[in-house]
Design an enzyme around this catalytic site. Sequence first.
Site, mmCIF file in Angstrom:
data_model
loop_
_atom_site.group_PDB
_atom_site.id
_atom_site.type_symbol
_atom_site.label_atom_id
_atom_site.label_comp_id
_atom_site.label_asym_id
_atom_site.label_seq_id
_atom_site.Cartn_x
_atom_site.Cartn_y
_atom_site.Cartn_z
ATOM 1 C CD GLU A 1 -3.228 -0.858 0.310
ATOM 2 O OE1 GLU A 1 -2.878 -0.088 -0.675
ATOM 3 O OE2 GLU A 1 -3.655 -1.636 0.187
ATOM 4 C CG ASP B 1 -5.245 -6.610 -8.060
ATOM 5 O OD1 ASP B 1 -5.339 -7.034 -7.044
ATOM 6 O OD2 ASP B 1 -6.706 -6.433 -7.416
ATOM 7 C CD GLU C 1 -14.328 -5.148 -2.156
ATOM 8 O OE1 GLU C 1 -14.757 -4.231 -1.979
ATOM 9 O OE2 GLU C 1 -13.105 -5.628 -1.667
ATOM 10 C CD GLU D 1 -10.639 -1.189 -8.998
ATOM 11 O OE1 GLU D 1 -11.693 -0.966 -7.924
ATOM 12 O OE2 GLU D 1 -9.386 -1.313 -7.397
HETATM 13 C C1 DMJ Z 1 -6.201 0.470 -5.043
HETATM 14 O O1 DMJ Z 1 -5.514 0.819 -3.910
HETATM 15 C C2 DMJ Z 1 -5.479 0.231 -6.097
HETATM 16 O O2 DMJ Z 1 -6.211 0.246 -7.466
HETATM 17 C C3 DMJ Z 1 -5.076 -1.676 -5.697
HETATM 18 O O3 DMJ Z 1 -4.211 -2.036 -6.392
HETATM 19 C C4 DMJ Z 1 -6.736 -2.529 -5.641
HETATM 20 N N1 DMJ Z 1 -6.828 -1.472 -5.326
HETATM 21 C C5 DMJ Z 1 -7.292 -0.527 -4.824
HETATM 22 C C6 DMJ Z 1 -8.810 0.682 -5.089
HETATM 23 O O4 DMJ Z 1 -9.306 -0.478 -4.818
#
Ligand code: DMJ
Length: 579
Positions: A139, A279, A372, A393
């Site tokens: 993060e 992802d 979610e 997204e």
């Molecule tokens: C964001 O912090 C980034 O896109 C991350 O890769 C996963 N998704 C969150 C937001 O949904």
Amino acid sequence: MRSPEPSLPAPARLVAVALLLAVLTGCVVGVDGYGRARRLRMKNKVLEMFYHAYDNYMTYGFPHDELKPLTKSFTDSLSELGNLNLEHLPQDYNGSALTLVESLSSLVILGNITEFERGILWLSENLTFDVDARINLFECNIRLLGGLISAHLLAKDYSSQLKSGLYHDQLLHLAESLGNRFLPAFETPTGLPYAWINLKYGVMENETTETSTSGCGSLILEMGVLSRLTGDSRYEAAALRALRKLWSMRSSLNLVGTTLDVFTGKWIEYSSGIGAGVDSFYEYLIKAYILFGSDEYWDMFHAAYLAVQKYFRHGPWYHEADMRTGEATHWQLTSLQAFWPGLQTLVGDVAAANLSHREFYNVWQRFGVLPERYLLDYGMLHPTEKYYPLRPEFAESTFYLYQATKDPWYLEVGETIIGSLNYYTKVDGGFASVRDVSTMKLEDHQHSFFLSETCKYLFLLYDDSFLRNRNYIFTTEGHPLPIRSTWHEKFPATHVPSNWTFVKDQSQPVRMSAMSSQVCPETVFQKSVGSPWESACHVPDVYASHRCGTDDDCGIEAVTCKKRSCSMAGYCGLWLVIY
Ligand code: DMJ
């Protein structure tokens, strides 16, 4: 806090720009059946949303990490991302101004250089990472490091609009300080980084050795660029070593799991999909290839993408499967999966992207936002994961698909998203997450990605002037990074074969757009009329519609320099043969 919106270009200039682009790119900009007034109205709505969220953060949240919009207070959430609490934070900790860092690149895209500059100066004078705070590496990388290096590069690009002499690489120095604090996390027998690290003291005693695939496989863009900018190769080397190790752990089916142990290098959770925990691993493989041009990234991405399409895809949906056997484990739609059509668009698989995007849109319309987790096999919401934390997204994929197709339908989808966000989540103190999409009960949290991604992609949907004649790739947190020939293995002249149709002109800078050239493959390069566009290898598809009967109807991608082939559905893309 807010500076007035920059004045719009004169109508005549807009027309000239639109016409010029229409001629130069073949993408019909401004002539797509969606009225200019409507576009402007939507753009202004997004501007209002951004500043409502930003101004409230600056009033009630700053300099702490994020805003609590219901109580008009703050949270130092960077240390609790990943669901840990604030037990390790010192009493006098004031946060990392996370939402401000995350907003900087959006401010540039929205045209507010004055506020961008104010933010830079505040951070230069006040931000320090010498704090006893246990943070999540992934993060912190995508939000803080990505936010800082992107803003640094933008400050350089826009230096003529900044007050002279005020910017002298302060953000890069901050990024370097942060990157140095990341390095101890990689000191494991495998090179896979710990998920958690204390910014002041490094890896803590008895730290968990469990991490996620995205946690150690989505560091290469930010750490790679940090190395290129500083000349210190350690950041990129650490991220690449971790990525290579991760890839070496794939199964014989070319699938990866979701969680693993950084000490043993063994998988903990074998079931995986394209959503939570994985992802951005896929996203960073293809984006690292676009940014740095190394075939190693392409080879990993290509194999990984084919495996996803083969084992996870079920029509327009993607379920989860056991990496060892490929057998389906969970039939769930998750909100995070909605980035996939955007990724597919980026690599040219537009038809497949459109199919999945439409299904996500159906779910959005049914609930008003994206839940979610939705259980596809039971046709019901997941019993606990019913929330919608203002995720970007779906808006992100809508933006990519619009760039690729110029189909005004995507602008209408954007209207739906904007309408929902304003109707359900806007409160006096900002925008609040939805706790439960079945009741639309709200939660006291405005995530920083609402400003770095959600508002940004919605704005770019209606006004992409930031991208014109420019060549950026967006990180997973929505921070733009420029594609530079000096960072790219494919762009140097030595790489250009003589038989390619369009040969690089050394007198011109490389200014291919990652957006217009990459996802709008009909782009026409007309140097004779003074076009700034050029490509070393681009060969357009035979038909502007990208439809095809055989592979011969398909050209060569402008940025990836790969031969496109014809899908079973009759659409040119980078690959489409799924065994
Ligand atoms: C964001 O912090 C980034 O896109 C991350 O890769 C996963 N998704 C969150 C937001 O949904």
